[in-house]
Design a protein around this motif. Structure first.
Motif, PDB file in Angstrom:
ATOM      1  N   LYS A  16       0.846  -1.181   0.000  1.00 35.08           N
ATOM      2  CA  LYS A  16       0.000   0.000   0.000  1.00 35.08           C
ATOM      3  C   LYS A  16       0.887   1.238   0.000  1.00 35.08           C
ATOM      4  N   ALA A  17       0.500   2.223  -0.786  1.00 29.33           N
ATOM      5  CA  ALA A  17       1.232   3.489  -0.849  1.00 29.33           C
ATOM      6  C   ALA A  17       0.346   4.563  -0.232  1.00 29.33           C
ATOM      7  N   PRO A  18       0.474   4.795   1.072  1.00 29.16           N
ATOM      8  CA  PRO A  18      -0.463   5.699   1.759  1.00 29.16           C
ATOM      9  C   PRO A  18      -0.206   7.169   1.408  1.00 29.16           C
ATOM     10  N   ARG A  19      -1.278   7.916   1.294  1.00 28.76           N
ATOM     11  CA  ARG A  19      -1.184   9.346   1.067  1.00 28.76           C
ATOM     12  C   ARG A  19      -0.921  10.045   2.400  1.00 28.76           C
ATOM     13  N   ARG A  20      -0.120  11.108   2.364  1.00 28.42           N
ATOM     14  CA  ARG A  20       0.171  11.856   3.589  1.00 28.42           C
ATOM     15  C   ARG A  20      -1.115  12.476   4.125  1.00 28.42           C
ATOM     16  N   ALA A  21      -1.249  12.463   5.446  1.00 31.81           N
ATOM     17  CA  ALA A  21      -2.497  12.931   6.059  1.00 31.81           C
ATOM     18  C   ALA A  21      -2.795  14.389   5.731  1.00 31.81           C
ATOM     19  N   GLU A  22      -1.749  15.205   5.579  1.00 32.46           N
ATOM     20  CA  GLU A  22      -1.971  16.635   5.338  1.00 32.46           C
ATOM     21  C   GLU A  22      -2.266  16.960   3.880  1.00 32.46           C
ATOM     22  N   PRO A  74      -6.639  16.441  -5.170  1.00 35.16           N
ATOM     23  CA  PRO A  74      -5.386  16.306  -5.919  1.00 35.16           C
ATOM     24  C   PRO A  74      -4.324  17.345  -5.592  1.00 35.16           C
ATOM     25  N   ARG A  75      -4.572  18.209  -4.594  1.00 35.57           N
ATOM     26  CA  ARG A  75      -3.525  19.141  -4.178  1.00 35.57           C
ATOM     27  C   ARG A  75      -2.534  18.430  -3.267  1.00 35.57           C
ATOM     28  N   CYS A  76      -1.294  18.896  -3.242  1.00 35.90           N
ATOM     29  CA  CYS A  76      -0.255  18.270  -2.422  1.00 35.90           C
ATOM     30  C   CYS A  76       0.263  19.282  -1.414  1.00 35.90           C
ATOM     31  N   ALA A  77       0.484  18.831  -0.182  1.00 34.41           N
ATOM     32  CA  ALA A  77       0.963  19.719   0.871  1.00 34.41           C
ATOM     33  C   ALA A  77       2.411  20.143   0.646  1.00 34.41           C
ATOM     34  N   LEU A  78       3.152  19.413  -0.196  1.00 35.57           N
ATOM     35  CA  LEU A  78       4.578  19.667  -0.363  1.00 35.57           C
ATOM     36  C   LEU A  78       4.933  20.343  -1.689  1.00 35.57           C
ATOM     37  N   ILE A  79       4.016  20.304  -2.647  1.00 36.01           N
ATOM     38  CA  ILE A  79       4.339  20.799  -3.983  1.00 36.01           C
ATOM     39  C   ILE A  79       3.589  22.103  -4.240  1.00 36.01           C
ATOM     40  N   ARG A  80       4.346  23.178  -4.389  1.00 37.66           N
ATOM     41  CA  ARG A  80       3.764  24.484  -4.683  1.00 37.66           C
ATOM     42  C   ARG A  80       4.156  24.975  -6.073  1.00 37.66           C
ATOM     43  N   ASP A  81       5.389  24.685  -6.466  1.00 37.11           N
ATOM     44  CA  ASP A  81       5.858  25.055  -7.798  1.00 37.11           C
ATOM     45  C   ASP A  81       7.010  24.132  -8.161  1.00 37.11           C
ATOM     46  N   LEU A  82       7.645  24.375  -9.301  1.00 35.01           N
ATOM     47  CA  LEU A  82       8.761  23.559  -9.753  1.00 35.01           C
ATOM     48  C   LEU A  82      10.052  24.336  -9.561  1.00 35.01           C
ATOM     49  N   PRO A  83      10.985  23.826  -8.745  1.00 36.40           N
ATOM     50  CA  PRO A  83      12.237  24.553  -8.492  1.00 36.40           C
ATOM     51  C   PRO A  83      13.079  24.664  -9.748  1.00 36.40           C
ATOM     52  N   ARG A  84      13.575  25.868 -10.027  1.00 31.91           N
ATOM     53  CA  ARG A  84      14.404  26.109 -11.202  1.00 31.91           C
ATOM     54  C   ARG A  84      15.857  25.747 -10.935  1.00 31.91           C
ATOM     55  N   GLU A  85      16.532  25.352 -12.018  1.00 37.18           N
ATOM     56  CA  GLU A  85      17.957  25.016 -11.963  1.00 37.18           C
ATOM     57  C   GLU A  85      18.786  26.291 -11.981  1.00 37.18           C
ATOM     58  N   ASP A  86      19.934  26.284 -11.302  1.00 36.78           N
ATOM     59  CA  ASP A  86      20.870  27.399 -11.413  1.00 36.78           C
ATOM     60  C   ASP A  86      21.283  27.556 -12.875  1.00 36.78           C
ATOM     61  N   ALA A  87      21.279  28.802 -13.347  1.00 36.92           N
ATOM     62  CA  ALA A  87      21.539  29.045 -14.767  1.00 36.92           C
ATOM     63  C   ALA A  87      22.945  28.631 -15.189  1.00 36.92           C
TER      64      ALA A  87
END
Length: 349
Positions: free
Chosen positions: A232-238, A242-255
Motif C-alpha cells: 500500500k502506498a499511503p497518502r500523507r495525512a496533510e 489532488p492538491r499536495c501539501a509539499l508541492i507548490r511550484d517547480l524549483p528552477r535550476e541554477d543558470a
C-alpha cells in the motif's frame, strides 16, 4: 497498408469504442531508453493516437542491449529523432511529437499539460520527481518505474484521493549518485524491458478505464528470484488530493550549473580544477587529465574539494556530473558540470 487492431478489439474491455478512444489519446514519454523503448513500441502498436517523446540524449553503443528500437549504425544520432522514425516504421498512422530537449522545470508543466497521461521512463531521481510534481500540479495521471540491476518497482499516480504521489512516500528526492544507475550498477536488458512493458499495460488500462491500475499501491519485482510484492502506498495525512501539501511550484535550476566547452584543454585554460566522477572501471578504460573521484565517494565526502577553487565535474554523458554539481552547490562549493560530458568532446564511453 492500414494498421490492424483486430486482436485487441476482440477484448470486451477494448472493443471498437475503446479503440477509438485510444486513437484520440495523447501520451507523453519522458525518456526513450531502456524503459521507453517497450513503452513506445506497445503504445504505438496499440494505436495510441499521439505520442510525445522527450529525450535530449544521443544514442550510445552501450545503450543497444536494452534499447532494441535502435541499431548500431545509428550511434551518435538523436534518440528523439530515432524513436520518431521507429514509430513511423511500426505504425505510420501514429502522430509523434519529438522533443529533443531535457525535461526541466522550465518546460515540464507545458509538456505535461499538453497530454492526457505522462509515463516516466527516465533514469535519474531528479527527473522522476520533476515528472511527479508537474503531474500533480497539472492534475494528470503518471505511470512511474524504477529499475536497479535485477529489481524494480511500479507506481501509478492519479489526481484522486486514493492515490499517493512520490512525495507522499519520499518527501525529499533521493540525490542522484547515491544509488547507482545503469551506467554504474549494470543491468540486463530484459529487466527494464519487462518494466517498460508493464508501464505500457498500465497506461492502456488507464486510458481505457480498465480495472487493476495499481490504485494506491506499489508493485515490487525482483527478477533474481522472481519474487513479487504489492505494498500500500499511503497518502500523507496533510495532503488534500489532488492538491499536495509539499508541492507548490517547480524549483528552477541554477543558470550556470552547466558549462559547455570544446575540450578539456579549454577547461584548463579557464583555470577549472577538473574532477572526473566516473567509476574506476570507466576511468581506467578511458583516463582523463582530471583528478579522479568516483561520484559516490565525492557525494559522501564533499570536503575532498577545498573551498575557493572553481571545479568542473566530468562524466561520460554529463548526467552524473550535473547531479553532483547540484548537490555540491548546497555545500557552498563553486562547481559546474561539463555539459554533455566526455561524449560531447568525442571522448569517453
Amino acid at each position: 497498408m492500414l494498421p490492424d487492431y483486430s486482436r485487441q478489439v476482440l477484448l470486451k474491455e477494448v472493443g471498437p469504442s475503446g479503440q477509438a478512444l485510444l486513437g484520440r489519446s495523447r501520451v507523453l514519454l519522458v525518456g526513450v531508453g531502456g524503459l521507453g523503448s517497450p513503452v513506445l513500441q506497445y503504445l504505438a502498436g496499440a494505436g495510441v493516437g499521439v505520442l510525445g517523446l522527450v529525450d535530449a540524449d544521443t544514442l550510445q553503443a552501450s545503450n543497444l542491449h536494452r534499447q532494441p528500437i535502435y541499431a548500431l549504425a545509428e550511434v551518435g544520432e538523436s534518440k528523439a529523432s530515432l524513436a520518431e522514425r521507429a514509430v513511423a516504421r511500426l505504425n505510420p498512422s501514429i502522430r509523434v511529437e519529438a522533443h529533443a530537449t531535457r525535461f526541466t522545470a522550465d518546460n515540464a508543466l507545458d509538456l505535461v499539460r499538453a497530454y492526457d497521461i505522462v509515463v516516466d521512463c527516465s533514469d535519474n531521481f531528479r527527473t522522476k520527481f520533476l515528472i511527479n510534481d508537474a503531474a500533480v500540479l497539472a492534475r494528470r495521471p503518471a505511470v512511474f518505474a524504477s529499475v536497479y540491476q535485477y529489481e524494480g518497482q511500479l507506481q501509478v499516480y492519479k489526481p484522486q484521493e486514493t492515490h499517493a504521489c512520490l512525495r507522499c512516500l519520499w518527501p525529499e528526492a533521493t540525490a542522484d549518485g547515491v544509488v547507482g544507475n545503469c551506467a554504474e550498477a549494470g543491468v540486463l536488458g530484459p529487466v527494464p524491458g519487462t518494466f517498460g512493458a508493464l508501464q505500457a499495460l498500465l497506461t492502456l488500462k488507464i486510458l481505457l478505464n480498465m480495472p487493476g491500475q495499481l490504485d494506491g499501491e506499489l508493485l515490487l519485482w525482483d527478477f533474481m528470484n522472481f519474487s513479487q510484492a504489492k505494498l500500500k502506498a499511503p497518502r500523507r495525512a496533510e495532503c488534500l488530493a489532488p492538491r499536495c501539501a509539499l508541492i507548490r511550484d517547480l524549483p528552477r535550476e541554477d543558470a550556470d550549473l552547466e558549462t559547455r566547452l570544446p575540450s578539456l584543454a579549454a577547461a584548463a585554460q579557464r583555470r577549472f580544477e577538473m574532477i572526473d566522477v566516473r567509476t574506476d572501471e570507466e576511468f581506467t578504460a578511458a583516463p582523463t587529465p582530471a583528478r579522479h573521484i568516483p561520484l559516490p565517494a565525492l557525494l559522501a565526502n564533499p570536503e575532498l574539494l577545498a573551498p575557493g577553487a572553481a571545479y568542473l565535474l566530468i562524466c561520460a554523458s554529463g548526467k552524473r556530473s550535473l547531479a553532483a554539481a547540484r548537490e555540491l552547490r548546497k555545500s557552498g562549493l563553486d562547481v559546474r558540470s561539463l555539459a554533455g560530458g566526455l561524449e560531447s568532446l568525442g571522448a569517453g564511453s
